[in-house]
Design an enzyme around this catalytic site. Sequence first.
Site, PDB file in Angstrom:
ATOM      1  N   LYS A 167       0.840  -1.196   0.000  1.00  0.00           N
ATOM      2  CA  LYS A 167       0.000   0.000   0.000  1.00  0.00           C
ATOM      3  C   LYS A 167       0.869   1.236   0.000  1.00  0.00           C
ATOM      4  CE  LYS A 167       0.644   2.072   3.173  1.00  0.00           C
ATOM      5  NZ  LYS A 167       1.934   2.746   3.615  1.00  0.00           N
ATOM      6  N   TYR A 252      -4.275   4.199   6.387  1.00  0.00           N
ATOM      7  CA  TYR A 252      -4.700   3.192   7.374  1.00  0.00           C
ATOM      8  C   TYR A 252      -6.015   3.604   8.032  1.00  0.00           C
ATOM      9  CZ  TYR A 252      -0.164   0.948   6.996  1.00  0.00           C
ATOM     10  OH  TYR A 252       0.936   0.288   6.515  1.00  0.00           O
TER      11      TYR A 252
HETATM   12  P1  NDP Z   1      12.415   2.048   1.346  1.00  0.00           P
HETATM   13  O1  NDP Z   1      12.800   3.341   0.756  1.00  0.00           O
HETATM   14  O2  NDP Z   1      13.021   1.696   2.644  1.00  0.00           O
HETATM   15  O3  NDP Z   1      12.752   0.856   0.312  1.00  0.00           O
HETATM   16  C1  NDP Z   1      12.341   0.893  -1.018  1.00  0.00           C
HETATM   17  C2  NDP Z   1      13.291   0.043  -1.844  1.00  0.00           C
HETATM   18  O4  NDP Z   1      12.867   0.146  -3.202  1.00  0.00           O
HETATM   19  C3  NDP Z   1      14.738   0.533  -1.865  1.00  0.00           C
HETATM   20  O5  NDP Z   1      15.498   0.048  -0.789  1.00  0.00           O
HETATM   21  C4  NDP Z   1      15.208  -0.019  -3.179  1.00  0.00           C
HETATM   22  O6  NDP Z   1      15.560  -1.384  -3.022  1.00  0.00           O
HETATM   23  C5  NDP Z   1      14.002   0.010  -4.056  1.00  0.00           C
HETATM   24  N1  NDP Z   1      14.058   1.127  -5.021  1.00  0.00           N
HETATM   25  C6  NDP Z   1      14.102   0.971  -6.351  1.00  0.00           C
HETATM   26  N2  NDP Z   1      14.145   2.163  -6.965  1.00  0.00           N
HETATM   27  C7  NDP Z   1      14.158   3.090  -5.996  1.00  0.00           C
HETATM   28  C8  NDP Z   1      14.233   4.506  -6.017  1.00  0.00           C
HETATM   29  N3  NDP Z   1      14.269   5.198  -7.160  1.00  0.00           N
HETATM   30  N4  NDP Z   1      14.244   5.156  -4.833  1.00  0.00           N
HETATM   31  C9  NDP Z   1      14.169   4.495  -3.680  1.00  0.00           C
HETATM   32  N5  NDP Z   1      14.089   3.133  -3.609  1.00  0.00           N
HETATM   33  C10 NDP Z   1      14.102   2.437  -4.760  1.00  0.00           C
HETATM   34  O7  NDP Z   1      10.828   2.029   1.419  1.00  0.00           O
HETATM   35  P2  NDP Z   1       9.908   1.139   2.341  1.00  0.00           P
HETATM   36  O8  NDP Z   1      10.439  -0.228   2.415  1.00  0.00           O
HETATM   37  O9  NDP Z   1       9.633   1.850   3.605  1.00  0.00           O
HETATM   38  O10 NDP Z   1       8.517   1.170   1.505  1.00  0.00           O
HETATM   39  C11 NDP Z   1       8.346   0.399   0.341  1.00  0.00           C
HETATM   40  C12 NDP Z   1       6.837   0.238   0.074  1.00  0.00           C
HETATM   41  O11 NDP Z   1       6.233  -0.418   1.172  1.00  0.00           O
HETATM   42  C13 NDP Z   1       6.079   1.550  -0.093  1.00  0.00           C
HETATM   43  O12 NDP Z   1       5.048   1.391  -1.035  1.00  0.00           O
HETATM   44  C14 NDP Z   1       5.470   1.799   1.280  1.00  0.00           C
HETATM   45  O13 NDP Z   1       4.285   2.573   1.242  1.00  0.00           O
HETATM   46  C15 NDP Z   1       5.182   0.388   1.700  1.00  0.00           C
HETATM   47  N6  NDP Z   1       5.200   0.244   3.160  1.00  0.00           N
HETATM   48  C16 NDP Z   1       4.191  -0.454   3.748  1.00  0.00           C
HETATM   49  C17 NDP Z   1       4.179  -0.648   5.092  1.00  0.00           C
HETATM   50  C18 NDP Z   1       3.135  -1.492   5.714  1.00  0.00           C
HETATM   51  O14 NDP Z   1       3.025  -1.491   6.933  1.00  0.00           O
HETATM   52  N7  NDP Z   1       2.361  -2.237   4.945  1.00  0.00           N
HETATM   53  C19 NDP Z   1       5.199  -0.048   5.968  1.00  0.00           C
HETATM   54  C20 NDP Z   1       6.258   0.607   5.245  1.00  0.00           C
HETATM   55  C21 NDP Z   1       6.233   0.749   3.885  1.00  0.00           C
HETATM   56  P3  NDP Z   1      16.874  -1.989  -3.747  1.00  0.00           P
HETATM   57  O15 NDP Z   1      18.019  -1.206  -3.214  1.00  0.00           O
HETATM   58  O16 NDP Z   1      16.852  -3.405  -3.339  1.00  0.00           O
HETATM   59  O17 NDP Z   1      16.676  -1.770  -5.221  1.00  0.00           O
END
Ligand code: NDP
Length: 428
Positions: A167, A252
């Site tokens: 989400k 949420y």
């Molecule tokens: P992060 O920024 O911590 O991680 C996102 C990952 O996406 C990066 O580490 C990277 O992984 C990859 N990525 C690829 N392209 C990009 C870019 N241009 N910029 C940044 N990251 C990129 O985000 P979150 O893990 O916090 O969130 C990811 C998703 O999960 C979102 O949609 C968020 O809304 C959702 N979320 C949901 C939660 C829940 O409780 N259900 C809680 C937190 C987040 P790599 O280095 O491996 O390519």
Amino acid sequence: MTELTRRTLFGSTALLAATAVAAAAPGAGQQEPGALRGSVSDGHVGLPPLHAPSEANGEVPNPIPPGKRLGIAVVGLGTLALEEILPGFGQAAHVRIAALVSGRPEKARTIAAQYGVPEKNLYSYANFDGIRDNPDIDAVYIVLPNAMHAEFTLRAAAAGKHVLCEKPMAATVAEAEQMVEACRQARRTLMIAYRLQHDPAHRTLIGLARSGQYGAIRMIEAVNGQNDLPNGQWRQILAMAGGGSLPDVGLYCTNAFRYITGEEPVEVTGRVTRPPHDPRFREVEDVALFTMRFPSGVIATGSSGYSFHESRQLRVHNERGWLGLDPAFGYDNLALQIDRKAGRASALETRRFTPRNQFAVEMDAFALSLHNKAVPLTPGEEGLQDMRILAAIYQSAAGGSAVTLPSAVTQAKPRGEWPSQLGPYLLT
Ligand code: NDP
């Protein structure tokens, strides 16, 4: 060694024999000693209860063998994937980590070694489409920044894989619509990862609020906020996030208002703030305030923010009591409070829930919906519904007046089925 210890304890062989006879002869109402060690039936191990039914813990987990589980490729190895989702596989019974997709090869190789993912199942965003030819992968779990959800959903569906997507579903309503359509055409399942609709504290709250024992629901209020760093992360870039605190954490609240009432809103209002001089809010809002009015007359009021200390609360006001969760929207320690009148006293009851990784339950529900050939509880349409409601809240915030929702929202029946293998959905 064991024998020596026994001799020392009991002193004579005769005493040992008498003890053995006594142990082999259960008294009235007692189990045969062997039966207490469990039985196997139809590939399931069962253990007899050790405690009274009033203290029962539930059944033995009985996970299915790894080879029969749904193989999931986790796409994007960021905070949520590393801190919650990958560890969650360890508590899941129906899914396994099949592959990793990342833009950082060294990080991917390190994580792969930690979780036992073979090198051949590591992908980059460039060669992602190669998952089509990998039979280890049944589905993908998209954990990328919001604006990347649509692209990777479309590519996964084109590769013949089912999709579990974080989400908010997308950065725009148009992207969300494309995702639903692409998966429909490819005949692949799309589920949005609404973990809290799979959480026992929320399922208990829904069950109690709707049960009638506290009268009808009249009003709901919620706040979900946190204090983010001014580090330029994608959440602070409009094109990557689709908005500020509203789609990230306010979602949420909007989703809870809908699943608690079981209704779809007819009207919303919204207000947002973007504090000047704070670099976090050059492009996206900080605080969002919103209301939703439902056909039954229930009014819900919510707020979200990115600049205040973590606060995550939910309270459902019924005619003869209120039900609250505080914290309400986190990963663990969810606590339910029920307040009602008992004569001159206020009877406040608190329920705490055994911690279980919410993503494990959500992923198992995804796998079971595929197994059952059923629409998942939170399909793409459920995410699209929230996207349309958030767009109307922004529209109200821009125009200052309440926005009446179109029939596409008010007439929608976006939720699917809860898999019965996970027990009853509504708990009380
Ligand atoms: P992060 O920024 O911590 O991680 C996102 C990952 O996406 C990066 O580490 C990277 O992984 C990859 N990525 C690829 N392209 C990009 C870019 N241009 N910029 C940044 N990251 C990129 O985000 P979150 O893990 O916090 O969130 C990811 C998703 O999960 C979102 O949609 C968020 O809304 C959702 N979320 C949901 C939660 C829940 O409780 N259900 C809680 C937190 C987040 P790599 O280095 O491996 O390519």
